[in-house]
Write an enzyme that holds these catalytic residues in place. Structure first.
Site, short mmCIF file in Angstrom:
data_model
loop_
_atom_site.label_atom_id
_atom_site.label_comp_id
_atom_site.label_asym_id
_atom_site.label_seq_id
_atom_site.Cartn_x
_atom_site.Cartn_y
_atom_site.Cartn_z
N GLY A 38 49.21 150.81 -29.69
CA GLY A 38 49.24 151.05 -31.14
C GLY A 38 47.91 150.75 -31.82
O GLY A 38 47.62 151.29 -32.89
N GLU B 182 45.96 153.83 -31.27
CA GLU B 182 46.59 154.85 -32.12
C GLU B 182 46.21 154.66 -33.59
O GLU B 182 46.00 155.63 -34.32
CB GLU B 182 48.11 154.81 -31.93
CG GLU B 182 48.51 155.29 -30.54
CD GLU B 182 49.99 155.10 -30.25
OE1 GLU B 182 50.44 153.93 -30.25
OE2 GLU B 182 50.68 156.09 -30.03
N ALA C 259 51.13 147.47 -30.33
CA ALA C 259 52.34 147.06 -31.06
C ALA C 259 52.76 145.71 -30.50
O ALA C 259 52.43 145.37 -29.36
CB ALA C 259 53.43 148.10 -30.84
N GLU D 58 50.99 152.07 -22.44
CA GLU D 58 52.45 152.05 -22.64
C GLU D 58 53.25 152.30 -21.37
O GLU D 58 54.32 151.72 -21.19
CB GLU D 58 52.85 153.07 -23.71
CG GLU D 58 52.55 152.63 -25.13
CD GLU D 58 51.13 152.95 -25.59
OE1 GLU D 58 50.27 153.32 -24.75
OE2 GLU D 58 50.87 152.81 -26.80
N1 COA Z 1 52.11 142.13 -28.37
C1 COA Z 1 52.43 140.85 -28.55
N2 COA Z 1 51.62 139.82 -28.23
C2 COA Z 1 50.42 140.14 -27.71
C3 COA Z 1 50.02 141.45 -27.49
C4 COA Z 1 50.93 142.48 -27.85
N3 COA Z 1 50.62 143.79 -27.72
N4 COA Z 1 48.79 141.44 -26.93
C5 COA Z 1 48.43 140.17 -26.83
N5 COA Z 1 49.41 139.37 -27.29
C6 COA Z 1 49.44 137.90 -27.35
C7 COA Z 1 49.70 137.28 -25.99
O1 COA Z 1 51.08 137.27 -25.71
C8 COA Z 1 49.12 135.91 -26.20
O2 COA Z 1 50.02 135.17 -26.97
P1 COA Z 1 50.36 133.61 -26.55
O3 COA Z 1 49.04 132.91 -26.62
O4 COA Z 1 51.35 133.18 -27.56
O5 COA Z 1 50.90 133.67 -25.16
C9 COA Z 1 47.91 136.17 -27.08
O6 COA Z 1 48.17 137.42 -27.72
C10 COA Z 1 46.62 136.27 -26.32
O7 COA Z 1 46.75 137.28 -25.34
P2 COA Z 1 46.45 137.02 -23.77
O8 COA Z 1 47.25 138.02 -23.00
O9 COA Z 1 46.65 135.59 -23.44
O10 COA Z 1 44.91 137.37 -23.71
P3 COA Z 1 44.09 137.88 -22.44
O11 COA Z 1 42.66 137.77 -22.82
O12 COA Z 1 44.56 137.19 -21.20
O13 COA Z 1 44.48 139.43 -22.28
C11 COA Z 1 44.94 141.67 -23.07
C12 COA Z 1 44.12 140.36 -23.29
C13 COA Z 1 44.67 142.56 -24.27
C14 COA Z 1 44.47 142.35 -21.78
C15 COA Z 1 46.44 141.32 -22.97
O14 COA Z 1 46.80 140.50 -24.08
C16 COA Z 1 47.36 142.51 -22.97
O15 COA Z 1 47.46 143.21 -21.97
N6 COA Z 1 48.06 142.75 -24.09
C17 COA Z 1 49.05 143.81 -24.19
C18 COA Z 1 48.37 145.15 -24.31
C19 COA Z 1 49.42 146.26 -24.36
O16 COA Z 1 50.11 146.55 -23.42
N7 COA Z 1 49.48 146.90 -25.55
C20 COA Z 1 50.33 148.04 -25.75
C21 COA Z 1 51.60 147.68 -26.39
S1 COA Z 1 52.60 149.12 -26.61
#
Ligand code: COA
Length: 260
Positions: free
Chosen positions: A112, A115, A66, A135
């Site tokens: 999400g 999910e 999400a 989460e």
């Molecule tokens: N919501 C909003 N933005 C998200 C996102 C999310 N769930 N997951 C990634 N993004 C965005 C990042 O903020 C970043 O945006 P920006 O370039 O404007 O800063 C972009 O997507 C790229 O992500 P980034 O974190 O830079 O990539 P990465 O390769 O370093 O890491 C992940 C990849 C997937 C490990 C990391 O993005 C992450 O942990 N995301 C969240 C996962 C999460 O907790 N999901 C559950 C939500 S309930």
């Protein structure tokens, strides 16, 4: 219908729904969820569509969860509403749809995103995919059905481990746990998904819809799965597809189902 956050592509009777927010790793914001609701409703009601493959744009993510930026403004009531709306309008809609839906997991499927994949009927992942429910690292729990569907797929113990540690698992591990059906190389992912869906599309469409209803009934509180199976089995006998399937078998030819 054109969308801001989705791409829709048709290939024969297969419809691709591609989540197209690559710069945000295809994170599910409110607008994308609303568009998914519309896209799946359209696909389920469109007689030209036999089945759906959902995937993410780019090579890095299916859906990284999400959209966390939209969580900031929410209080307890807002969180409740977010989960309820999402579950009803997207995740349950997909699970209970009348057509097969395959998740082609082409990279991160987190929160999400996992999910969403779990609401689909079949999951196929590329070998670079990583899956998890992170989460609790945000002070939350999964809210789009993850606490219910993950134990159904991998068992309670493994689900607790994944939810409580927030660890990501590899596609190979996910395959081993039964979370996904197949693992492919990344450039084979869509071909494998199409191969399976095209096989399903040769079968009787109304029987496929009945199978979805019956299988899901056994996993829902308050609904008797065996009784649903009896009812759906009976319904199948009233279809033209049933007459065609049996006639084709007896006449030693391939059936031509019409979904009627
Ligand atoms: N919501 C909003 N933005 C998200 C996102 C999310 N769930 N997951 C990634 N993004 C965005 C990042 O903020 C970043 O945006 P920006 O370039 O404007 O800063 C972009 O997507 C790229 O992500 P980034 O974190 O830079 O990539 P990465 O390769 O370093 O890491 C992940 C990849 C997937 C490990 C990391 O993005 C992450 O942990 N995301 C969240 C996962 C999460 O907790 N999901 C559950 C939500 S309930």
């Amino acid at each position: 219908m054109s969308f801001q956050n989705l791409l829709i592509e048709n290939k024969g009777r297969i419809q691709y729904i591609i989540i197209n927010r690559e710069s945000k790793l295809n994170a599910l914001n409110k607008d994308t969820l609303a568009e998914l609701h519309t896209a799946f409703n359209d696909a389920f009601n469109n007689a030209e569509v036999g089945g759906i493959i959902i995937t993410g744009a780019g090579q890095k993510a299916f859906v990284a969860g999400a959209d966390i930026s939209e969580f900031v403004a929410l209080d307890a009531a807002g969180g409740h509403q977010l989960a309820q709306l999402g579950q009803t309008t997207v995740f349950n809609l997909i699970e209970n749809g009348n057509k097969p839906v395959i998740a082609a997991i082409n990279g991160f499927a987190l929160g999400g995103g996992l999910e969403l994949a779990m609401a689909c009927h079949i999951r196929i992942a590329s070998d670079n995919a990583k899956m998890g429910l992170p989460e609790v690292t945000l002070g939350l729990i999964p809210g789009y059905g993850g606490t219910q569907r993950l134990p159904q797929l991998v068992g309670k113990g493994k689900a607790f481990e994944m939810i409580m540690t927030a660890d990501m698992i590899t596609a190979a591990e996910a395959r081993q746990y039964g979370l996904i059906n197949h693992v492919t190389e990344q450039d084979e992912l869509l071909a494998k998904s199409e191969e399976i869906l095209n096989k399903i599309l040769l079968r009787a469409p109304l029987a496929i819809a009945s199978a979805i209803t019956a299988v899901n009934a056994g996993l829902q509180n308050g609904i008797k799965g065996f009784e649903t199976e009896i009812a759906e089995f009976g319904k199948c006998f009233g279809t033209d597809d049933f007459k065609e399937g049996v006639s084709a078998f007896l006449e030693k030819r391939k059936p031509a189902f019409k979904g009627e």
